[in-house]
Design an enzyme around this catalytic site. Structure first.
Site, PDB file in Angstrom:
ATOM      1  CG  ASP A   1      -2.080   0.885   1.196  1.00 51.40           C
ATOM      2  OD1 ASP A   1      -2.228   1.618   0.199  1.00 51.40           O
ATOM      3  OD2 ASP A   1      -2.871   0.878   2.161  1.00 51.40           O
TER       4      ASP A   1
ATOM      5  CD  GLU B   1      -0.443   5.725  -3.576  1.00 47.88           C
ATOM      6  OE1 GLU B   1      -1.263   4.797  -3.701  1.00 47.88           O
ATOM      7  OE2 GLU B   1       0.113   5.993  -2.499  1.00 47.88           O
TER       8      GLU B   1
ATOM      9  CG  ASP C   1      -7.934   4.531   1.215  1.00 45.80           C
ATOM     10  OD1 ASP C   1      -7.753   3.302   1.178  1.00 45.80           O
ATOM     11  OD2 ASP C   1      -7.092   5.323   1.676  1.00 45.80           O
TER      12      ASP C   1
END
Length: 962
Positions: A528, A531, A606
Site C-alpha cells: 500500500d 504512489e 480508499d
C-alpha cells in the site's frame, strides 16, 4: 464513522488543478493560442527531409523547432519504429539534453538527459521491428507502408510536421493535426535586472515564464534545475465518438469531454499517482495509478495509443461533430475525438495501434507490457480484510466463525497494526505472540494470510532494517542527494528506492523465512501507500526534485514508482522459496503503471460505504480490464464508513463478480464480517460467496486467457459486441471472460429489479443462469426481478459452455479434487463451445506443460438418410501441441480420477423428449451408455436436459452422442 457528505470528503486544496500545474497551464495556453490564430497558425516544427532514413524497420530523422527570437533551430531526433505486430512507435528526443550540453541550476546532481528508462520497467517484449516495411520520401511527405498485411500507412508530412496513420487507406489517428506539438527545449535562465534610473525597461518575455524555473504548492517549492521540459501533442481520432481507458479515475467508461460541452469536465484527465483520501465520483481527478493507454471505438473499428511516459500528465478531450452536408442539421454526420496529451518531462514516446478489433489493441499492448499474471488459484477466492484484526486470537476466532456459518473464504488479511510500532518485518509480540500457530489453523483448511508491507521505513534507533537502508544508501534522496526524510504512518520515515539494484537485492533478503520470523509459505503480501504517499509532502507525495538511483529526478519516474516497489516484493516472494520449486507470488498493489499486471493485483483504494461508490466500481474495473490489468477489485462494503445492511448485501452480490474479491473496512468502522449481517442478509451474502466459489473453474480459465492473450476478464458490452452502437457507453453490465455470463448487479438503493440490455443476436438467445428462462437478444432491454434476498441478475448467452463445481466447501483448496459440472447454453442451431483450464494452482509447472486445457464443443449434424439430426458433444485438447514433459505426465496422472459428474443442457431440443440415455465414448476406456433426463419448456423457462454422472475424465478426450 458514518460518512454523509461525500462531495466534501476529498481535500481538493491538497491537489493541483491544471491552472495550478505550470506545464499543464502552459500547454493549454499553447493550444488556445493556436486555436485563436485559426488558419494563420503554423506549427513551428518541421522534419528536415535531408535527415530522413528508412531502413531496418525504422524511420529516423531530425525535427527542427523554429524559435521566434533566434535564428538557431532546436534539433529534436525523431525515430519511428514499425514493429512486427503492426504497432508503430514514435519517439522524439532533444539533442542538447541527450548529449548533456546543458547546465543545471543550483549545482544539481540530477541527470541532464530527458528520462529514457521507463521502458526498462514497463516494456518486456514486442519490440521486434518489421524489416520488410517500405517507404518513399518525396518533397513534402514521406509514406511508409507497414503492418502484418501491409495495409497500414504512416504519412509523415515534413512542414509543418504531422503524421497520419491509415488502415485500408482510411485515416484512423492523426498526430499534430491541430499543430499543438510542444517540446519545451532547454534554455538558460536569464535574470532580468531592474533598469537603472534613466534606462528603458527590457522587453517583456513573449512566453509565461512564471513556472519555468520554480513552482510552489502546498508549502513546498520545486526547484526545477532543468528548467521547463514538458512535452505536448494533439492526437485526433477522426470518426470516433467514444474513447476509453487511461485509468485510474472515478468516472464513466466512455471518457467525457474536458473542454466545452454541457456535460464536460472543467479539468483535463490527470495521471499523477496520488493518495487521494475519500475520493469523489464522476471526476477526472487523479487517483492511485496510471495506465496511459487510450482506445477509440466506432462501429466495427477500434484503434489506440499508448503514451509511454512516467511523469505527471494531463489529457484534454474535445469531441466535434461534422455534418455529412450543410443541410443535415447534424444528422448522419461523424464525430471526431480530439485529445491533447502533455507530460511534465521525459521523451515523447507513443505507440500506435490500428486494430481493427479490440483484441488487436489489447494483445499487442500486452505483448509490449506483459500479460496479466496467472495468479495462484486461492487468490480468486474471497479475501477477508479490515484495518485491523487486533490479535492472533481474533484472527482465529474470525476463521472459526466463517466455518460455523458455512461461509467460504480463502484469505484473511492483516493491516499495519500487526507490526511492532509500525516497523515492517516485525510482529507485535503482545498481540501476535505466535503467528506461525495462527497460520497453522488457517492452513488446516487451505487458507492463507496476507500482511501489509509499505515502502516507508520507520526512522527509529535499534531497528536493523532502517540502519541498513541508511548505511548502504538504499533510500530515495532529496535534491541535495542526502537521504529523504518524510512523514507517513510510522511518523518520521525513509523510502526504499526500488530503482536501485542494490536495494532490490536487499529487499529480497528481508523476506527470507529466516529473516522474517513468523512468515510461512502461506504468507503473502500487500503493498500500500506506494504512489508514494508522503503525508507532509506536496500533494501528499514526494517532492519532484528528489533523486532516485542514477540521479533521475522523481518528477521523471513518479508514475512508475509504484510498479518498481511491487516488482521488488514480487521478486522477494520468488526468492524466498526453493528455486527448484518456485511458487507464484501473490502481491496486491494500490499504485500501478503499465506493466504492473505482470506482478500482482490492484484495488481501487480508499472508497466509501456509499451507493455511488458501489456504482462507480463497475466502470472503474471495466476500465482497468481493457487497459490490460484484469486482476482488479474494489473494497466490498466500502473502506470508509458503515454501509447499511442492504448496501453491504448488494455489494457482496456485485463483488462476487469482481476479478479480485475482497471485503475491507477502516479501523473506525463497525465489524462487518458476512456472518454478522443478521437475518435476512446473511443468506444472500452467503449465496453470493458460494456462487463465486462454484464458478471458480470459469474464473480460473478466464485468467488463463488473460495471461496468454491479454483479453480482459471483465468485458464491457462494446468489447464483445463492437457493432452494437447502443452498447458503446454502457458501463453497468459486463461479461465474464469468454463464458457468456452477462452480469448486471443491482447498484441502486431500494431497487428490487434491473433492466438489462441484450445486444442484437439472431442466433444466440440468453438464459437466466438460475431459472433457465429464455430471452431473445434483439437490441433491447428486458426487466428482471432482483429481490435483495435473491441472486445477482446473471444471464448466460447461448452458444457457450461453462465449467463449474457444485459442492460447497470451506475454501478453494478443499475443492481441488471435486468433480466438474458442464453447463451448456445452446444457441438456436444447437451449437455451443467453451473451455476449461486446470493446473496445480500454485507453481510454475504449467510452463512445462503441467496442465489440462480442454475445449468442449456441441453441434448438430443432419443425417443423409433421414430428416432427423443428431447432436454431438466432444472434449478435445485446446492446445494441439501440449507438452509431453515429465511434469505434464505427472500432472495428468494426479488428475486421473477427477471427473465430470454432470452435464446440463439449456435449450435442449424437443426431439430429445422420451430419450433416456446417451452414448459416451472415452479415450482409453471405450464406449458406454449413461442416463439422460429431459424437461419440457414451461412458460418462459426453456427446455433443458441433464446427463448425470457420465463419469468421463476431465483430462481425457471423450465424445457424447445425443
Amino acid at each position: 464513522m458514518l460518512i454523509t457528505n461525500h462531495a466534501a470528503a476529498v481535500k481538493h486544496e491538497n491537489f493541483k488543478t491544471c491552472e495550478q500545474s505550470g506545464f499543464c497551464k502552459r500547454n493549454r495556453a499553447y493550444a488556445d493560442k493556436a486555436t485563436a490564430s485559426g488558419s494563420s497558425w503554423v506549427s513551428p516544427y518541421s522534419l528536415d527531409p535531408s535527415s530522413i532514413s528508412i531502413k531496418n524497420g525504422q524511420l529516423t530523422g531530425v525535427l527542427l523547432k523554429s524559435l521566434a527570437s533566434e535564428t538557431d533551430k532546436v534539433r529534436l531526433p525523431l525515430t519511428i519504429h514499425f514493429l512486427e505486430s503492426g504497432v508503430a512507435r514514435v519517439t522524439l528526443d532533444e539533442e542538447k539534453r541527450q548529449k548533456g550540453e546543458i547546465e543545471l541550476r543550483h549545482g544539481s546532481p540530477a541527470r541532464k538527459e530527458r528520462y529514457n528508462e521507463v521502458q526498462d520497467w514497463a516494456i518486456v517484449g514486442g519490440l521486434t521491428v518489421d524489416n520488410k516495411v517500405s517507404g518513399n520520401t518525396e518533397e513534402k511527405e514521406t509514406i511508409v507502408t507497414y503492418g502484418p498485411n501491409k495495409n497500414f500507412k504512416a504519412i509523415v508530412k515534413h512542414a509543418p510536421f504531422s503524421i497520419d496513420f491509415l488502415r485500408d487507406n482510411e485515416t484512423q489517428i492523426r498526430f499534430n493535426a491541430k499543430g499543438w506539438l510542444n517540446m519545451e527545449h532547454w534554455r538558460p535562465k536569464i535574470d532580468r535586472e531592474e533598469p537603472k534610473e534613466g534606462e528603458s525597461a527590457p522587453p517583456e518575455p513573449t512566453e509565461d515564464e512564471s513556472t519555468w524555473w520554480e513552482e510552489s504548492f502546498g508549502g513546498n517549492t520545486d526547484t526545477k534545475p532543468k528548467g521547463p521540459e514538458s512535452i505536448g501533442l494533439d492526437i485526433t481520432f477522426p470518426g470516433y465518438e467514444h474513447v476509453y481507458g487511461v485509468p485510474e479515475h472515478a468516472g464513466p467508461l466512455s471518457l467525457k469531454e474536458t473542454r466545452g460541452g454541457s456535460s464536460s469536465y472543467d479539468q483535463p484527465y490527470r495521471l499523477y499517482n496520488s493518495d487521494v483520501f475519500e475520493y469523489e465520483m464522476d471526476t477526472p481527478m487523479t487517483l492511485y495509478g496510471a495506465i496511459p493507454l487510450m482506445q477509440a471505438h466506432r462501429k466495427d473499428s477500434t484503434v489506440g495509443v499508448f503514451w509511454l511516459n512516467a511523469a505527471e500528465m494531463w489529457i484534454d478531450i474535445v469531441k466535434s461533430k461534422t455534418s455529412s452536408n450543410p443541410l443535415s442539421l447534424g444528422v448522419g454526420g461523424t464525430t471526431d475525438t480530439q485529445t491533447h496529451w502533455f507530460s511534465e518531462s521525459g521523451l515523447l514516446d507513443v505507440f500506435v495501434f490500428l486494430g481493427p478489433t479490440p483484441k488487436d489493441i489489447i494483445q499487442p499492448y500486452n505483448e509490449l507490457t506483459g500479460y496479466s499474471q496467472l495468479p495462484q488459484h486461492f487468490a480468486l477466492g474471497y479475501h477477508q480484510c479490515r484495518w485491523n484484526y487486533v490479535t492472533d486470537e481474533d484472527v482465529k476466532d474470525v476463521d472459526r466463525k466463517f466455518d460455523k456459518h458455512k461461509i467460504p473464504y480463502d484469505v484473511i488479511w492483516l493491516d499495519i497494526e500487526y507490526t511492532e510500532g509500525k516497523k515492517y518485518f516485525t510482529w507485535d509480540r503482545d498481540n501476535f505472540p505466535n503467528p506461525v500457530d495462527m497460520q497453522k489453523q488457517l492452513d488446516s483448511h487451505g487458507r492463507k494470510l496476507v500482511i501489509i508491507v509499505d515502502p516507508h521505513i520507520k526512522n527509529e534507533g535499534n531497528y536493523p532494517v532502517v540502519d541498513t537502508l541508511k548505511s548502504q544508501n538504499l533510500g530515495i534522496n532529496n535534491k541535495e542527494n542526502n537521504i529523504f526524510e518524510g512523514w507517513c504512518w510510522p511518523g518520521s520515515s525513509y523510502w526504499i528506492d526500488a530503482f536501485n539494484p542494490s536495494a532490490l537485492k536487499w529487499w529480497k533478503s528481508l523476506f527470507a523465512y529466516a529473516n522474517f520470523p513468523g512468515t510461512t509459505p502461506t504468507t503473502f503480501l500487500w503493498n500500500d501507500m506506494n504512489e508514494p504517499s508522503v503525508f507532509n509532502g506536496p500533494e501528499t507525495t514526494m517532492p519532484k526534485d528528489n533523486l532516485h538511483f542514477g540521479n533521475w529526478e522523481h518528477r521523471d519516474v513518479h508514475n512508475v514508482n509504484g510498479l518498481t516497489f511491487v516488482n521488488a516484493t514480487y521478486e522477494a516472494l520468488l526468492a524466498r522459496d526453493d528455486p527448484k520449486h518456485p511458487r507464484r507470488p501473490f502481491v496486491l498493489t494500490r499504485s500501478f503503471y503499465a506493466g504492473s499486471q505482470r506482478v500482482g493485483a490492484m484495488w481501487t483504494g480508499d472508497n466509501l460505504a456509499s451507493w455511488d461508490h458501489l456504482e462507480a466500481s463497475i466502470p472503474m474495473l471495466l476500465t482497468q480490464n481493457i487497459a490490460g490489468f484484469s486482476f482488479s477489485g474494489a473494497d466490498v462494503g466500502g473502506f470508509f464508513g458503515n454501509p447499511s445492511k442492504e448496501l453491504l448485501t448488494r455489494w457482496y452480490q456485485a463483488g462476487a463478480f469482481y476479478p479480485f474479491f475482497r471485503g475491507h473496512a477502516h479501523i473506525d468502522s463497525r465489524r462487518r464480517e458476512p456472518y454478522l449481517a443478521g437475518s435476512p442478509y446473511v443468506k444472500p451474502i452467503t449465496q453470493a460467496l458460494r456462487l463465486r466459489y462454484s464458478l471458480l473453474p470459469a474464473w480460473y480459465t478466464a485468467f488463463r486467457t488473460a495471461s496468454t492473450t491479454g483479453e480482459p476478464v471483465m468485458r464491457p458490452i462494446w468489447y464483445v459486441h463492437p457493432s452494437d452502437e447502443a452498447g458503446f457507453a454502457l458501463d453497468d453490465q459486463f461479461y465474464v471472460g469468454d463464458t457468456g455470463l452477462l452480469v448486471k448487479p443491482v447498484l441502486k438503493e431500494g431497487a428490487e429489479s434491473v433492466d438489462i440490455y441484450l445486444p442484437p443476436s439472431a442466433e444466440a438467445p440468453y438464459y437466466d443462469y438460475f431459472t433457465y428462462e429464455r430471452y431473445s437478444g434483439a437490441g433491447k432491454s428486458i426487466h428482471l426481478d432482483a429481490p435483495l434476498t435473491g441472486n445477482t441478475p446473471v444471464l448466460m448467452r447461448g452458444g457457450h459452455i461453462l465449467p463449474r463445481k457444485e459442492r460447497p466447501r470451506r475454501s478453494s483448496a478443499l475443492m481441488k479434487w471435486d468433480p466438474y459440472t458442464l453447463v451448456i447454453a445452446l444457441d438456436n442451431n444447437n451449437n455451443a463451445e467453451g473451455e476449461l483450464y486446470i493446473d496445480d494452482g500454485e507453481s510454475f509447472e504449467f510452463q512445462k506443460g503441467a496442465y489440462i486445457h480442454r475445449r468442449f464443443r456441441i453441434s448438430s449434424s443432419s443425417s443423409s438418410s433421414s430428416s432427423s439430426s443428431s447432436v454431438h458433444l466432444v472434449s478435445e485438447n485446446f492446445d494441439t501441441e501440449q507438452g509431453t514433459s515429465k511434469e505434464a505426465k505427472a500432472f495428468l496422472k494426479s488428475m486421473k480420477d477427477v471427473r465430470v459428474e454432470k452435464i446440463v443442457i439449456i435449450g435442449a431440443p424437443k426431439e430429445w423428449e422420451g430419450k433416456q440415455e446417451v452414448l459416451v465414448r472415452e479415450d482409453g476406456v471405450g464406449e458406454r451408455k449413461v442416463g439422460l433426463r429431459w424437461k419440457a419448456a414451461e412458460g418462459k423457462r426453456a427446455s433443458w436436459a441433464v446427463v448425470r454422472d457420465p463419469g468421463v475424465g476431465v483430462g481425457r478426450g471423450w465424445s457424447m452422442e445425443f
